[in-house]
Scaffold this motif. Structure first.
Motif, short mmCIF file in Angstrom:
data_model
loop_
_atom_site.label_atom_id
_atom_site.label_comp_id
_atom_site.label_asym_id
_atom_site.label_seq_id
_atom_site.Cartn_x
_atom_site.Cartn_y
_atom_site.Cartn_z
N THR A 111 -10.75 12.10 4.14
CA THR A 111 -9.38 12.55 3.86
C THR A 111 -9.32 14.06 3.91
OG1 THR A 111 -9.86 12.56 1.50
CG2 THR A 111 -8.72 10.61 2.35
N CYS A 112 -8.16 14.56 4.34
CA CYS A 112 -7.92 15.99 4.32
C CYS A 112 -6.42 16.23 4.20
CB CYS A 112 -8.47 16.65 5.59
SG CYS A 112 -7.85 15.86 7.09
N PHE A 113 -6.03 17.51 4.01
CA PHE A 113 -4.61 17.82 3.83
C PHE A 113 -3.98 18.24 5.16
CE2 PHE A 113 -1.20 20.86 2.79
CZ PHE A 113 -0.36 19.98 2.12
N ASP A 114 -2.89 17.53 5.52
CA ASP A 114 -2.18 17.86 6.74
C ASP A 114 -0.71 18.10 6.40
OD1 ASP A 114 -0.96 18.06 9.14
OD2 ASP A 114 -1.58 16.11 9.91
N PRO A 115 -0.24 19.36 6.45
CA PRO A 115 1.11 19.67 5.97
C PRO A 115 2.22 19.31 6.95
CG PRO A 115 0.08 21.67 6.77
CD PRO A 115 -0.93 20.57 6.97
N LEU A 116 1.94 18.61 8.03
CA LEU A 116 2.94 18.32 9.07
C LEU A 116 4.26 17.80 8.50
CD1 LEU A 116 3.69 17.93 12.09
CD2 LEU A 116 2.70 15.63 11.90
N TYR A 117 4.17 16.72 7.70
CA TYR A 117 5.40 16.08 7.23
C TYR A 117 6.06 16.86 6.09
CZ TYR A 117 3.53 12.43 10.16
OH TYR A 117 3.02 11.75 11.22
N ILE A 118 5.20 17.47 5.26
CA ILE A 118 5.75 18.33 4.20
C ILE A 118 6.59 19.44 4.84
CG2 ILE A 118 5.13 20.04 2.45
CD1 ILE A 118 4.43 17.52 1.24
N SER A 147 0.84 -1.19 0.00
CA SER A 147 0.00 0.00 0.00
C SER A 147 0.88 1.24 0.00
CB SER A 147 -0.92 -0.02 1.24
OG SER A 147 -0.47 0.91 2.18
N PHE A 148 0.38 2.29 -0.62
CA PHE A 148 1.13 3.54 -0.68
C PHE A 148 0.72 4.49 0.44
CE2 PHE A 148 1.77 1.91 -4.93
CZ PHE A 148 3.09 2.20 -5.16
N ASP A 149 0.01 3.97 1.43
CA ASP A 149 -0.51 4.82 2.49
C ASP A 149 0.57 5.66 3.18
OD1 ASP A 149 -2.96 3.95 1.91
OD2 ASP A 149 -3.28 2.78 3.76
N ASN A 150 1.72 5.02 3.46
CA ASN A 150 2.79 5.74 4.17
C ASN A 150 3.27 6.95 3.37
OD1 ASN A 150 2.86 4.06 6.43
ND2 ASN A 150 4.00 2.52 5.26
N TYR A 151 3.42 6.74 2.05
CA TYR A 151 3.88 7.83 1.18
C TYR A 151 2.82 8.92 1.10
CZ TYR A 151 7.69 4.76 -0.03
OH TYR A 151 8.79 3.96 0.04
N ALA A 152 1.56 8.47 1.04
CA ALA A 152 0.45 9.43 0.98
C ALA A 152 0.47 10.30 2.24
CB ALA A 152 -0.88 8.69 0.85
N LEU A 161 2.98 11.04 4.05
CA LEU A 161 4.13 11.96 4.04
C LEU A 161 3.85 13.21 3.19
CD1 LEU A 161 7.07 9.46 3.80
CD2 LEU A 161 6.85 11.26 5.51
N ILE A 162 3.12 13.03 2.08
CA ILE A 162 2.86 14.20 1.25
C ILE A 162 1.60 14.93 1.70
CG2 ILE A 162 4.15 13.37 -0.75
CD1 ILE A 162 1.40 12.77 -2.06
N GLY A 163 1.00 14.52 2.85
CA GLY A 163 -0.02 15.34 3.48
C GLY A 163 -1.44 14.82 3.40
N ILE A 164 -1.62 13.59 2.88
CA ILE A 164 -2.98 13.06 2.82
C ILE A 164 -3.26 12.35 4.14
CG2 ILE A 164 -4.56 11.47 1.64
CD1 ILE A 164 -2.71 11.99 -0.87
N SER A 165 -4.14 12.94 4.93
CA SER A 165 -4.40 12.44 6.28
C SER A 165 -5.78 11.79 6.35
CB SER A 165 -4.30 13.60 7.27
OG SER A 165 -4.81 13.20 8.52
N HIS A 166 -5.90 10.75 7.19
CA HIS A 166 -7.20 10.10 7.38
C HIS A 166 -7.79 10.38 8.76
CE1 HIS A 166 -6.86 8.09 3.58
NE2 HIS A 166 -5.66 7.65 3.90
N THR A 167 -7.05 11.15 9.55
CA THR A 167 -7.60 11.53 10.86
C THR A 167 -7.83 13.03 10.83
OG1 THR A 167 -5.34 11.71 11.64
CG2 THR A 167 -6.51 9.67 12.18
#
Lengths: 371, 307
Positions: free
Chosen positions: B74-81, B54-59, B61-67
């Protein structure tokens, strides 16, 4: 031009501190006048002060005492980039990160010459050194001889009044060196620019120069034309350094006008009619100098006047000449004979212990100070 | 066999390269492949890896969050970016500061007398004899509130009867930058020094002879000829700064989290090796991309390596 001399060194001294803390005079009270349009060489072995003198003219070093004049103007502490001289370095010092054209154009660019003008003049300079079409090459893609030409072009494109050359042919092989010598000389004559050329190669200096300053230990030993330097050296150092010389000890017996009679003990004979400069006195102990190629081996009986007996110690065949080392009552001489006749028979060469007769022509000998 | 080895240059080459090749294969290539496999996995509840694709981990990292705070899927979370961007800018800033500090010093050393050069180089290298972590701790002692710098400034202020509140220097981005610059300075000085030292002195004279003053000689001759050193030094500084976590951990605390810290925490604290592996690979790819474009423009500084 405000002066008849392109460059003048007036009583110049350059002192360095050696790593051991001693003071060393690399150039020791040197005075030289280099004429406009002259090919002038400074000749000497390493450490004689020739390169230091050149560097003081270029402005890389400043004299400790005395003054350097360029076109009659005292140079003082004027930096190199404000002097009307340019240098061709021994290592060529080409900028490896630039193309040939950029190297040659560098000096013009620094002057603020327009781009189109730079291009034109670079083209002309390349033509002058026969490198047309090499503009876009990198220096490391060129042979040693070509790099040398780029270095010359780079200096000449600035149209200096004096071009300084610091052993520019030192890194080239013999054949290329000889070609470049003639080419540089031709270039100098064509341009009419003063060349000051530093070399340790006497043949090079004799080939190219109008005048030569023979230097040793920071001093000018003799400054004269090539012919004078070779035929009339003024001291033992020059006679020995330029070409080869045999020296015999002698005592002046009689002086008449500009000729002398000298008694040479090893020959047990008086040599008559020897040319002499006026600063010798009767009874003075002198060195009699004879060039190896000016002593002739003849098939006649010794007469103790101009013909003397000698024993062959060794004979060395070097192609164009044969070098014969002889013993004359304890004095060792070298004699050179040109191999004018082609022969293969070894018995026709001189053999060890063979007795031969040498002819000393008084006009081919020189009287020098003993020191 | 021996005879063939003696005659064949290519066989000799293979033999000479064999130990390193084996080493690199076992300790670099295989682990990289394992990291790649793990990065597609999932964290199990007890902190192990569930192998999926699954590409979940990469997703993530680029800001796709499920929480998501608003309850959507889904929403955008810029934490890791943000962490990645911070690492990149810090590495860039460190490299620039290091170049600006190292170049003049290298120039000074390269133009000093030969006997003195070795002394100066020795002095540059002395700090490397102390452990990396200990040196960072030393900076903590200097920068903290009761540290040496605050004490000295406070003392000067009291002499001048000025009011003084101790500066908050530790646990700031500035502290991390200072620490990074300090740690990596020698790796820039040495290659720049090497390239400057190799420049033939007659080139400076030639430039002066052709009419260039000191400034133009520097810009047109010295600088271009020393670029290989700058390039080599940049690679030696930029790449490790991108990945280290010790400096930011000790001098940045929780304030300055870099991608290195992120990866470290996934493995040690969060116990999510799958996500940590994905972050490691993203870091590697980012570093490779930057170095690729950089070296394509400036070369590898191979002239230095060859020296």
């Amino acid at each position: 031009m405000s002066s008849e001399f392109a460059v003048e060194l007036r009583d110049v001294v350059k002192k360095f501190i050696t790593p051991e803390g001693n003071e060393l005079s690399a150039v020791d009270h040197v005075t030289m006048q280099i004429k406009n349009g002259e090919f002038f060489s400074m000749l000497g072995s390493s450490g004689c002060g020739k390169t230091t003198s050149l560097r003081m003219i270029a402005g890389f070093e400043w004299p400790t005492e005395g003054e350097v004049f360029i076109e009659g103007q005292p140079m003082g502490h004027i930096p190199p980039f404000q002097r009307k001289v340019n240098t061709v370095f021994q290592s060529y010092a080409l900028f490896q990160h630039m193309t040939v054209a950029q190297n040659i154009g560098f000096g013009l660019e620094m002057e603020g010459v327009e781009k189109s003008e730079i291009k034109k003049r670079v083209g002309r300079a390349l033509e002058m050194v026969q490198l047309t079409g090499m503009e876009r090459r990198q220096p490391k893609q060129l042979s040693g001889g070509q790099q040398q030409r780029v270095a010359v072009a780079r200096a000449l494109v600035k149209t200096p009044s004096v071009l300084l050359l610091d052993e520019p042919l030192g890194a080239l092989d013999l054949k290329l060196r000889k070609e470049m010598q003639l080419e540089l000389k031709a270039l100098q004559q064509q341009l009419g620019i003063t060349f000051i050329y530093v070399t340790h190669d006497q043949e090079e200096a004799l080939t190219m120069s109008d005048r030569i300053a023979v230097m040793s230990k920071g001093k000018v030993q003799q400054l004269a034309t090539p012919v004078e330097i070779y035929e009339r050296p003024t001291n033992k150092f020059v006679a020995d350094f330029i070409g080869e010389s045999n020296f015999l000890e002698g005592v002046i017996k009689e002086i008449s006008k500009d000729e002398a009679t000298v008694y040479v003990p090893v020959l047990n004979a008086e040599l008559k009619g020897m040319p002499m400069s006026p600063d010798f006195v009767n009874g003075e102990e002198v060195a009699v100098s004879m060039r190896p190629e000016k002593i002739r081996i003849v098939e006649r009986e010794a007469d103790g006047d101009t013909l003397f007996k000698a024993k062959v110690l060794n004979s060395v065949y070097i192609g164009s000449d044969t070098h014969v080392y002889v013993d004359m009552q304890g004095a060792r001489l070298k004699v050179m004979e040109q191999n004018r006749i082609s022969r293969l028979d070894p018995s026709s060469f001189y053999s060890k212990e063979q007795m031969i007769t040498l002819l000393f022509m008084p006009e081919n000998t020189l009287i020098l100070k003993k020191g | 066999m021996l005879k063939r080895l003696r005659e064949s240059k290519s066989m000799q080459g293979t033999f000479l390269a064999l130990p390193t090749t084996l080493w690199m294969f076992v300790l670099l290539i295989i682990p990289l492949i394992l990291t790649l496999i793990v990065s597609f996995g999932k964290r199990s509840p007890d902190g192990n890896v569930i192998y999926t694709f699954s590409f979940d981990n990469y997703a993530r990292l680029i800001g796709i969050s499920h929480t998501c705070a608003d309850g959507s899927a889904t929403c955008f979370d810029p934490l890791y970016i943000n962490i990645l961007w911070r690492s990149l800018t810090l590495a860039f800033n460190t490299t620039v500061v290091v170049i600006l500090m190292a170049y003049p010093l290298s120039y000074f050393i390269a133009r000093a007398k030969p006997a003195q050069r070795n002394i100066y180089l020795f002095m540059v290298l002395i700090p490397l004899w102390t452990n990396f972590v200990i040196r960072v701790y030393a900076w903590m002692m200097l920068l903290r509130k009761e540290g040496a710098i605050n004490i000295i400034i406070g003392w000067v202020a009291s002499l001048l009867h000025l009011p003084f509140t101790p500066l908050e220097m530790l646990y700031t981005p500035g502290a991390v930058l200072v620490g990074m610059v300090y740690e990596f300075l020698p790796f820039m000085i040495l290659p720049i020094y090497t390239s400057l030292e190799k420049i033939d002195g007659s080139l400076y004279e030639a430039a002066a002879d052709l009419g260039a003053n000191a400034v133009r000689t520097f810009l047109r001759v010295t600088l271009p000829l020393s670029m290989p050193g700058v390039v080599a030094g940049t690679i030696l500084v930029f790449v490790p700064v991108m990945g280290t976590f010790v400096v930011s951990d000790l001098l940045g605390g929780k304030q300055v989290i870099l991608v290195g810290n992120l990866i470290q925490r996934q493995f040690l604290d969060a116990r999510d090796p799958a996500f940590g592996s994905a972050a490691s690979l993203i870091l590697m790819v980012m570093t490779l991309i930057v170095t690729y474009f950089y070296t394509r423009k400036f070369g590898f500084g191979e002239e230095i390596v060859a020296a």
